[in-house]
Motif scaffolding. Sequence first.
Motif, PDB file in Angstrom:
ATOM      1  N   VAL A 239       0.859  -1.185   0.000  1.00  0.00           N
ATOM      2  CA  VAL A 239       0.000   0.000   0.000  1.00  0.00           C
ATOM      3  C   VAL A 239       0.893   1.232   0.000  1.00  0.00           C
ATOM      4  O   VAL A 239       1.730   1.398   0.886  1.00  0.00           O
ATOM      5  N   LEU A 240       0.714   2.083  -1.004  1.00  0.00           N
ATOM      6  CA  LEU A 240       1.378   3.384  -1.027  1.00  0.00           C
ATOM      7  C   LEU A 240       0.492   4.350  -0.262  1.00  0.00           C
ATOM      8  O   LEU A 240      -0.722   4.408  -0.485  1.00  0.00           O
ATOM      9  N   TRP A 241       1.089   5.101   0.654  1.00  0.00           N
ATOM     10  CA  TRP A 241       0.346   6.053   1.469  1.00  0.00           C
ATOM     11  C   TRP A 241       0.815   7.450   1.075  1.00  0.00           C
ATOM     12  O   TRP A 241       1.971   7.809   1.287  1.00  0.00           O
TER      13      TRP A 241
ATOM     14  N   ILE B 240      -9.706  -0.511   0.501  1.00  0.00           N
ATOM     15  CA  ILE B 240      -8.544   0.365   0.696  1.00  0.00           C
ATOM     16  C   ILE B 240      -8.440   1.356  -0.456  1.00  0.00           C
ATOM     17  O   ILE B 240      -8.171   2.541  -0.263  1.00  0.00           O
ATOM     18  N   ALA B 241      -8.675   0.883  -1.686  1.00  0.00           N
ATOM     19  CA  ALA B 241      -8.547   1.730  -2.880  1.00  0.00           C
ATOM     20  C   ALA B 241      -9.573   2.863  -2.901  1.00  0.00           C
ATOM     21  O   ALA B 241      -9.366   3.868  -3.595  1.00  0.00           O
TER      22      ALA B 241
ATOM     23  N   THR C 224      -2.939   3.758  -2.231  1.00  0.00           N
ATOM     24  CA  THR C 224      -2.931   3.018  -3.497  1.00  0.00           C
ATOM     25  C   THR C 224      -2.479   1.600  -3.175  1.00  0.00           C
ATOM     26  O   THR C 224      -1.286   1.355  -2.955  1.00  0.00           O
ATOM     27  N   PRO C 225      -3.412   0.645  -3.110  1.00  0.00           N
ATOM     28  CA  PRO C 225      -3.045  -0.740  -2.784  1.00  0.00           C
ATOM     29  C   PRO C 225      -2.786  -1.566  -4.042  1.00  0.00           C
ATOM     30  O   PRO C 225      -3.339  -1.291  -5.114  1.00  0.00           O
ATOM     31  N   MET C 226      -1.923  -2.570  -3.899  1.00  0.00           N
ATOM     32  CA  MET C 226      -1.664  -3.498  -4.997  1.00  0.00           C
ATOM     33  C   MET C 226      -1.146  -4.810  -4.431  1.00  0.00           C
ATOM     34  O   MET C 226      -0.496  -4.817  -3.380  1.00  0.00           O
ATOM     35  N   TRP C 227      -1.481  -5.901  -5.089  1.00  0.00           N
ATOM     36  CA  TRP C 227      -0.914  -7.193  -4.698  1.00  0.00           C
ATOM     37  C   TRP C 227       0.499  -7.269  -5.224  1.00  0.00           C
ATOM     38  O   TRP C 227       0.795  -6.750  -6.308  1.00  0.00           O
ATOM     39  N   VAL C 228       1.393  -7.884  -4.469  1.00  0.00           N
ATOM     40  CA  VAL C 228       2.773  -8.118  -4.910  1.00  0.00           C
ATOM     41  C   VAL C 228       3.069  -9.604  -4.751  1.00  0.00           C
ATOM     42  O   VAL C 228       2.347 -10.322  -4.067  1.00  0.00           O
TER      43      VAL C 228
END
Length: 93
Positions: free
Chosen positions: A6-8, A66-67, A73-77
């Motif tokens: 998650v980018l904050w 979250i989005a 900005t959430p994303m799976w890694v």
Amino acid sequence: MRHLRVLWHHDHDDEPVEIYSELDDEGYEVRKVEVFRNGRHDHADAGTSTGRTGSAEVPIPGIEEIAELDEFTPMWVTAEEFEAVWRKAIASH
């Protein structure tokens, strides 16, 4: 296990700008890494924690929830990407 980044988006120097979470099947954090603007990496798991980093006591909301919040900005890694960040956090302490 699932791995979330998650980018904050904020201007606070004392808060992380990236949060990596390793989640179990119910959405609880197993391991977590917080990355700060100055490059510091703090981490937490069941047995250790650095800085103010700790695992959440409740399941992490779904990525869609979250989005919906503009500051995240959430994303799976991949597991490999999480492991690389985890190793960097461990090595820095």
